[in-house]
Write a protein that holds these residues in place. Structure first.
Motif, PDB file in Angstrom:
ATOM      1  N   ALA A 129      22.789  -1.185  26.819  1.00  0.00           N
ATOM      2  CA  ALA A 129      23.334  -0.671  25.556  1.00  0.00           C
ATOM      3  C   ALA A 129      22.571  -1.221  24.356  1.00  0.00           C
ATOM      4  O   ALA A 129      21.947  -2.292  24.417  1.00  0.00           O
ATOM      5  CB  ALA A 129      24.806  -1.054  25.438  1.00  0.00           C
ATOM      6  N   CYS A 130      22.655  -0.494  23.244  1.00  0.00           N
ATOM      7  CA  CYS A 130      22.177  -0.992  21.962  1.00  0.00           C
ATOM      8  C   CYS A 130      23.358  -1.697  21.306  1.00  0.00           C
ATOM      9  O   CYS A 130      24.496  -1.245  21.423  1.00  0.00           O
ATOM     10  CB  CYS A 130      21.651   0.154  21.116  1.00  0.00           C
ATOM     11  SG  CYS A 130      20.137   0.852  21.814  1.00  0.00           S
ATOM     12  N   LEU A 131      23.084  -2.803  20.622  1.00  0.00           N
ATOM     13  CA  LEU A 131      24.147  -3.708  20.182  1.00  0.00           C
ATOM     14  C   LEU A 131      23.984  -4.169  18.745  1.00  0.00           C
ATOM     15  O   LEU A 131      22.872  -4.208  18.221  1.00  0.00           O
ATOM     16  CB  LEU A 131      24.139  -4.991  21.028  1.00  0.00           C
ATOM     17  CG  LEU A 131      24.184  -4.913  22.522  1.00  0.00           C
ATOM     18  CD1 LEU A 131      23.921  -6.291  23.117  1.00  0.00           C
ATOM     19  CD2 LEU A 131      25.533  -4.398  22.962  1.00  0.00           C
ATOM     20  N   LEU A 132      25.085  -4.608  18.172  1.00  0.00           N
ATOM     21  CA  LEU A 132      25.088  -5.411  16.963  1.00  0.00           C
ATOM     22  C   LEU A 132      25.790  -6.708  17.316  1.00  0.00           C
ATOM     23  O   LEU A 132      26.943  -6.701  17.767  1.00  0.00           O
ATOM     24  CB  LEU A 132      25.827  -4.714  15.819  1.00  0.00           C
ATOM     25  CG  LEU A 132      25.891  -5.521  14.525  1.00  0.00           C
ATOM     26  CD1 LEU A 132      24.488  -5.743  13.947  1.00  0.00           C
ATOM     27  CD2 LEU A 132      26.791  -4.835  13.507  1.00  0.00           C
ATOM     28  N   LEU A 133      25.081  -7.821  17.151  1.00  0.00           N
ATOM     29  CA  LEU A 133      25.633  -9.138  17.448  1.00  0.00           C
ATOM     30  C   LEU A 133      25.773  -9.915  16.146  1.00  0.00           C
ATOM     31  O   LEU A 133      24.916  -9.814  15.265  1.00  0.00           O
ATOM     32  CB  LEU A 133      24.712  -9.915  18.388  1.00  0.00           C
ATOM     33  CG  LEU A 133      24.413  -9.252  19.733  1.00  0.00           C
ATOM     34  CD1 LEU A 133      23.056  -8.575  19.704  1.00  0.00           C
ATOM     35  CD2 LEU A 133      24.453 -10.280  20.839  1.00  0.00           C
ATOM     36  N   GLN A 134      26.843 -10.676  16.026  1.00  0.00           N
ATOM     37  CA  GLN A 134      27.068 -11.497  14.840  1.00  0.00           C
ATOM     38  C   GLN A 134      26.706 -12.940  15.163  1.00  0.00           C
ATOM     39  O   GLN A 134      27.015 -13.450  16.245  1.00  0.00           O
ATOM     40  CB  GLN A 134      28.525 -11.424  14.404  1.00  0.00           C
ATOM     41  CG  GLN A 134      28.785 -12.198  13.125  1.00  0.00           C
ATOM     42  CD  GLN A 134      30.200 -12.021  12.616  1.00  0.00           C
ATOM     43  OE1 GLN A 134      31.020 -11.329  13.203  1.00  0.00           O
ATOM     44  NE2 GLN A 134      30.490 -12.653  11.495  1.00  0.00           N
ATOM     45  N   SER A 135      26.077 -13.607  14.209  1.00  0.00           N
ATOM     46  CA  SER A 135      25.739 -15.017  14.387  1.00  0.00           C
ATOM     47  C   SER A 135      27.013 -15.833  14.583  1.00  0.00           C
ATOM     48  O   SER A 135      27.984 -15.675  13.842  1.00  0.00           O
ATOM     49  CB  SER A 135      24.983 -15.545  13.171  1.00  0.00           C
ATOM     50  OG  SER A 135      24.862 -16.953  13.238  1.00  0.00           O
ATOM     51  N   ILE A 136      27.002 -16.693  15.600  1.00  0.00           N
ATOM     52  CA  ILE A 136      28.142 -17.597  15.829  1.00  0.00           C
ATOM     53  C   ILE A 136      27.702 -19.057  15.740  1.00  0.00           C
ATOM     54  O   ILE A 136      28.465 -19.969  16.031  1.00  0.00           O
ATOM     55  CB  ILE A 136      28.830 -17.319  17.186  1.00  0.00           C
ATOM     56  CG1 ILE A 136      27.860 -17.460  18.357  1.00  0.00           C
ATOM     57  CG2 ILE A 136      29.498 -15.945  17.153  1.00  0.00           C
ATOM     58  CD1 ILE A 136      28.526 -17.490  19.713  1.00  0.00           C
ATOM     59  N   GLY A 137      26.447 -19.266  15.321  1.00  0.00           N
ATOM     60  CA  GLY A 137      25.947 -20.620  15.148  1.00  0.00           C
ATOM     61  C   GLY A 137      24.451 -20.605  14.937  1.00  0.00           C
ATOM     62  O   GLY A 137      23.771 -19.631  15.260  1.00  0.00           O
ATOM     63  N   SER A 138      23.941 -21.679  14.362  1.00  0.00           N
ATOM     64  CA  SER A 138      22.498 -21.823  14.185  1.00  0.00           C
ATOM     65  C   SER A 138      22.167 -23.305  14.141  1.00  0.00           C
ATOM     66  O   SER A 138      23.055 -24.149  13.961  1.00  0.00           O
ATOM     67  CB  SER A 138      22.019 -21.119  12.908  1.00  0.00           C
ATOM     68  OG  SER A 138      22.559 -21.746  11.764  1.00  0.00           O
ATOM     69  N   GLU A 139      20.880 -23.585  14.302  1.00  0.00           N
ATOM     70  CA  GLU A 139      20.449 -24.984  14.329  1.00  0.00           C
ATOM     71  C   GLU A 139      19.006 -25.068  13.844  1.00  0.00           C
ATOM     72  O   GLU A 139      18.164 -24.256  14.242  1.00  0.00           O
ATOM     73  CB  GLU A 139      20.549 -25.509  15.762  1.00  0.00           C
ATOM     74  CG  GLU A 139      20.194 -26.959  15.949  1.00  0.00           C
ATOM     75  CD  GLU A 139      20.436 -27.385  17.391  1.00  0.00           C
ATOM     76  OE1 GLU A 139      21.455 -28.061  17.627  1.00  0.00           O
ATOM     77  OE2 GLU A 139      19.618 -27.049  18.269  1.00  0.00           O
ATOM     78  N   GLN A 140      18.731 -26.052  13.004  1.00  0.00           N
ATOM     79  CA  GLN A 140      17.370 -26.290  12.565  1.00  0.00           C
ATOM     80  C   GLN A 140      16.534 -26.792  13.741  1.00  0.00           C
ATOM     81  O   GLN A 140      17.061 -27.377  14.690  1.00  0.00           O
ATOM     82  CB  GLN A 140      17.336 -27.355  11.473  1.00  0.00           C
ATOM     83  CG  GLN A 140      17.933 -26.916  10.165  1.00  0.00           C
ATOM     84  CD  GLN A 140      17.796 -27.991   9.091  1.00  0.00           C
ATOM     85  OE1 GLN A 140      17.141 -29.004   9.273  1.00  0.00           O
ATOM     86  NE2 GLN A 140      18.433 -27.753   7.967  1.00  0.00           N
ATOM     87  N   GLY A 141      15.231 -26.589  13.642  1.00  0.00           N
ATOM     88  CA  GLY A 141      14.320 -27.144  14.631  1.00  0.00           C
ATOM     89  C   GLY A 141      14.235 -28.656  14.472  1.00  0.00           C
ATOM     90  O   GLY A 141      14.705 -29.219  13.482  1.00  0.00           O
TER      91      GLY A 141
END
Length: 191
Positions: A129-141
């Protein structure tokens, strides 16, 4: 390798379109696999992608050369945001920058998907399927890189392949990797 389609210029179904106030800042063409395991169900064994097991490398074209920009895989969300479900799943879809190691985790919310073959943005019947996902977190390198940390949504379009095999294995626990390609668009809030 083919270039991502110019899907940004065509009208997309609202269910896979990010809300107003978000703009695409990065696009990559993915080449990889979707992992499936054969599990029992009421009618006998069947293939399942729960938990999903994507593994892909995203490329962009830079002066006529394909350049790796992101790795896509499943991993635990180490820095959840307010949109993350509670409790967190064992692993979430993850994208990690090949340049600065920053990460974004995202999940499909509210069934934001359309079947392959149902729209010009998702033309290949039988594909994932083609999707839209929402960010649930992020992290710096590890050295402070932030290339993906402002991502709000990830959109998967132009999928080809990747669907579970049509015939189930009789061997419960059997695993298979199915090749797929797709275009991933990364969005962030307009400034």
């Amino acid at each position: 390798m083919r270039r991502p389609r110019e899907s940004r210029r065509q009208r997309l179904p609202p269910i896979i379109t990010p809300p107003a106030g978000n703009s695409a800042f990065l696009v990559g063409h993915a080449v990889g696999t979707q992992g499936y395991v054969c599990l029992p169900n009421g009618a006998g064994p069947s293939w399942t992608a729960k938990p999903s097991r994507p593994e892909a490398t995203l490329f962009t074209n830079f002066f006529g050369k394909d350049v790796q920009i992101i790795n896509h895989f499943l991993s635990p969300d180490a820095n959840p945001n307010d949109a993350a479900q509670d409790p967190l799943p064992f692993g979430s879809a993850t994208w990690q920058s090949s340049f600065d190691s920053s990460k974004v985790w995202a999940q499909v919310l509210h069934s934001n998907s359309i079947p392959a073959g149902s729209d010009p943005s998702c033309p290949n019947t039988g594909a994932i399927a083609c999707l839209l996902l929402q960010s649930i977190g992020s992290e710096q390198g590890p050295t402070g890189g932030r290339a993906l940390t402002k991502t709000t949504f990830v959109q998967r379009l132009n999928t080809k392949g990747g669907s579970a095999p049509a015939e189930a294995s009789t061997d419960v626990g059997n695993q298979t990797l199915v090749p797929y390609t797709a275009d991933y668009y990364f969005f962030r809030k307009d400034e």
